[in-house]
Design a protein around this motif. Structure first.
Motif, PDB file in Angstrom:
ATOM      1  N   ASP A  46      -2.175 -13.306   5.419  1.00  0.00           N
ATOM      2  CA  ASP A  46      -1.822 -12.289   6.359  1.00  0.00           C
ATOM      3  C   ASP A  46      -2.507 -11.147   6.394  1.00  0.00           C
ATOM      4  O   ASP A  46      -2.871 -10.605   7.333  1.00  0.00           O
ATOM      5  CB  ASP A  46      -0.179 -12.223   6.017  1.00  0.00           C
ATOM      6  N   MET A  47      -2.876 -10.630   5.236  1.00  0.00           N
ATOM      7  CA  MET A  47      -3.622  -9.031   5.147  1.00  0.00           C
ATOM      8  C   MET A  47      -4.116  -8.886   3.988  1.00  0.00           C
ATOM      9  O   MET A  47      -4.116  -9.555   2.928  1.00  0.00           O
ATOM     10  CB  MET A  47      -2.308  -8.144   5.338  1.00  0.00           C
ATOM     11  N   LEU A  48      -5.120  -7.858   4.095  1.00  0.00           N
ATOM     12  CA  LEU A  48      -5.770  -7.375   3.004  1.00  0.00           C
ATOM     13  C   LEU A  48      -4.815  -6.309   2.180  1.00  0.00           C
ATOM     14  O   LEU A  48      -4.223  -5.590   2.965  1.00  0.00           O
ATOM     15  CB  LEU A  48      -7.224  -6.837   3.169  1.00  0.00           C
ATOM     16  N   GLY A  49      -5.099  -6.168   0.933  1.00  0.00           N
ATOM     17  CA  GLY A  49      -4.021  -5.167   0.214  1.00  0.00           C
ATOM     18  C   GLY A  49      -4.077  -5.370  -1.272  1.00  0.00           C
ATOM     19  O   GLY A  49      -4.983  -6.041  -1.790  1.00  0.00           O
ATOM     20  N   GLY A  50      -3.518  -4.464  -1.915  1.00  0.00           N
ATOM     21  CA  GLY A  50      -3.226  -4.451  -3.283  1.00  0.00           C
ATOM     22  C   GLY A  50      -1.592  -4.250  -3.599  1.00  0.00           C
ATOM     23  O   GLY A  50      -0.939  -4.738  -2.893  1.00  0.00           O
ATOM     24  N   LEU A  51      -1.595  -3.817  -4.955  1.00  0.00           N
ATOM     25  CA  LEU A  51      -0.131  -3.691  -5.312  1.00  0.00           C
ATOM     26  C   LEU A  51       0.886  -2.804  -4.497  1.00  0.00           C
ATOM     27  O   LEU A  51       1.849  -3.026  -4.098  1.00  0.00           O
ATOM     28  CB  LEU A  51      -0.205  -3.292  -6.954  1.00  0.00           C
ATOM     29  N   GLY A  52       0.409  -1.685  -4.346  1.00  0.00           N
ATOM     30  CA  GLY A  52       1.116  -0.670  -3.397  1.00  0.00           C
ATOM     31  C   GLY A  52       1.563  -1.322  -2.186  1.00  0.00           C
ATOM     32  O   GLY A  52       2.665  -1.417  -1.541  1.00  0.00           O
ATOM     33  N   ASP A  53       0.396  -2.098  -1.486  1.00  0.00           N
ATOM     34  CA  ASP A  53       0.756  -2.391   0.040  1.00  0.00           C
ATOM     35  C   ASP A  53       1.813  -3.793  -0.076  1.00  0.00           C
ATOM     36  O   ASP A  53       2.810  -3.851   0.531  1.00  0.00           O
ATOM     37  CB  ASP A  53      -0.447  -3.256   0.495  1.00  0.00           C
ATOM     38  N   ALA A  54       1.737  -4.465  -1.454  1.00  0.00           N
ATOM     39  CA  ALA A  54       2.803  -5.484  -1.525  1.00  0.00           C
ATOM     40  C   ALA A  54       3.946  -5.142  -1.680  1.00  0.00           C
ATOM     41  O   ALA A  54       5.065  -5.610  -1.404  1.00  0.00           O
ATOM     42  CB  ALA A  54       2.235  -6.289  -2.721  1.00  0.00           C
ATOM     43  N   ILE A  55       4.306  -3.872  -2.404  1.00  0.00           N
ATOM     44  CA  ILE A  55       5.437  -3.506  -2.863  1.00  0.00           C
ATOM     45  C   ILE A  55       6.057  -2.752  -1.448  1.00  0.00           C
ATOM     46  O   ILE A  55       7.190  -2.836  -1.299  1.00  0.00           O
ATOM     47  CB  ILE A  55       5.559  -2.215  -3.858  1.00  0.00           C
TER      48      ILE A  55
END
Length: 249
Positions: free
Chosen positions: A220-229
């Motif tokens: 669905d999207m690019l991101g990291g841990l902060g985005d996931a939370i």
């Protein structure tokens, strides 16, 4: 004279205060045995599940292999579903793949949870890790992460070739159907990536990097841990509103 603490090799008594050394030893033991330790902060409403190394199925892999045992994950998911304090599940993947049926079992359980789920691919989500990654309500991949898509492979002795091929073909269709049903990638595009020749040295298939996985609609999207939370908290908030008829508790 020996004391009764864990450092001297003796078990702690029930009413004996936990010494600093004993607490440290307990933390180290938890890291060695489970690969995790309890966070020192308060309780959280998010259950974090990691899928790392190779997904171990019906056969026990050699001890030098880093594995994730599916018989350990299934009861954890059941407990998370039943626990009213858990409002969302975060699945973190860095896996090379593994047993197909075990991976599909994990993916089916994640996709059928009633609580919001977010999958985060870090490093790699290869092979059977692809269905697990897309099984969540929202999938996120790091820009540097990769996912290898390839046909099912079979190790060991093959007795009946036509029957074995038919079995593998049906299982492969199960994977294709699951991935396309739980993501935005078209079936034709997924098959094209799966059967591509010339890219992988010793196999048929494609290695997809983070940006391409999003472009194809696989993730669905690019991101990291902060985005996931952040996204998981958003899904949890939406579920709360739905359950309370638009009124947030």
């Amino acid at each position: 004279m020996l004391s009764n603490n864990k450092q001297e090799g003796q078990p702690l008594q029930p009413n004996q205060p936990l010494t600093e050394d004993a607490a440290k030893n307990g933390t180290i033991e938890a890291i060695q045995q489970l690969g995790q330790t309890a966070a020192p902060s308060g309780e959280t409403n998010i259950f974090c599940m990691t899928i790392i190394g190779q997904v171990e199925g019906h056969l026990v892999l050699p001890p030098q292999n880093k594995t994730t045992k599916y018989e350990h994950l299934i009861p954890q998911l059941v407990a998370a579903e039943q626990n009213p304090k858990i409002e969302g599940v975060l699945v973190i993947l860095n896996t090379v793949g593994g047993d197909v049926e075990a991976g599909l079992a994990i993916a089916e359980m994640i996709s059928t949870l009633s609580k919001p789920t977010v999958a985060l691919v870090l490093g790699g989500g290869h092979s059977i890790g692809v269905p697990i990654a897309v099984s969540a309500d929202l999938s996120i991949i790091a820009e540097t992460a990769t996912m290898t898509i390839h046909p099912i492979r079979l190790n060991g002795l093959v007795i009946g070739v036509p029957q074995t091929f038919e079995y593998l073909d049906k299982m492969q269709e199960r994977i294709i159907h699951f991935v396309t049903r739980n993501s935005r990638i078209a079936e034709e595009k997924f098959k094209e990536l799966m059967f591509k020749t010339g890219e992988l040295t010793r196999d048929i298939g494609t290695t997809v990097v983070g940006t391409d996985a999003v472009r194809y609609g696989l993730i669905d999207m690019l991101g990291g841990l902060g985005d996931a939370i952040r996204e998981l908290n958003r899904l949890i908030e939406e579920r709360r509103k739905t359950q309370t008829g638009g009124m947030v508790q």
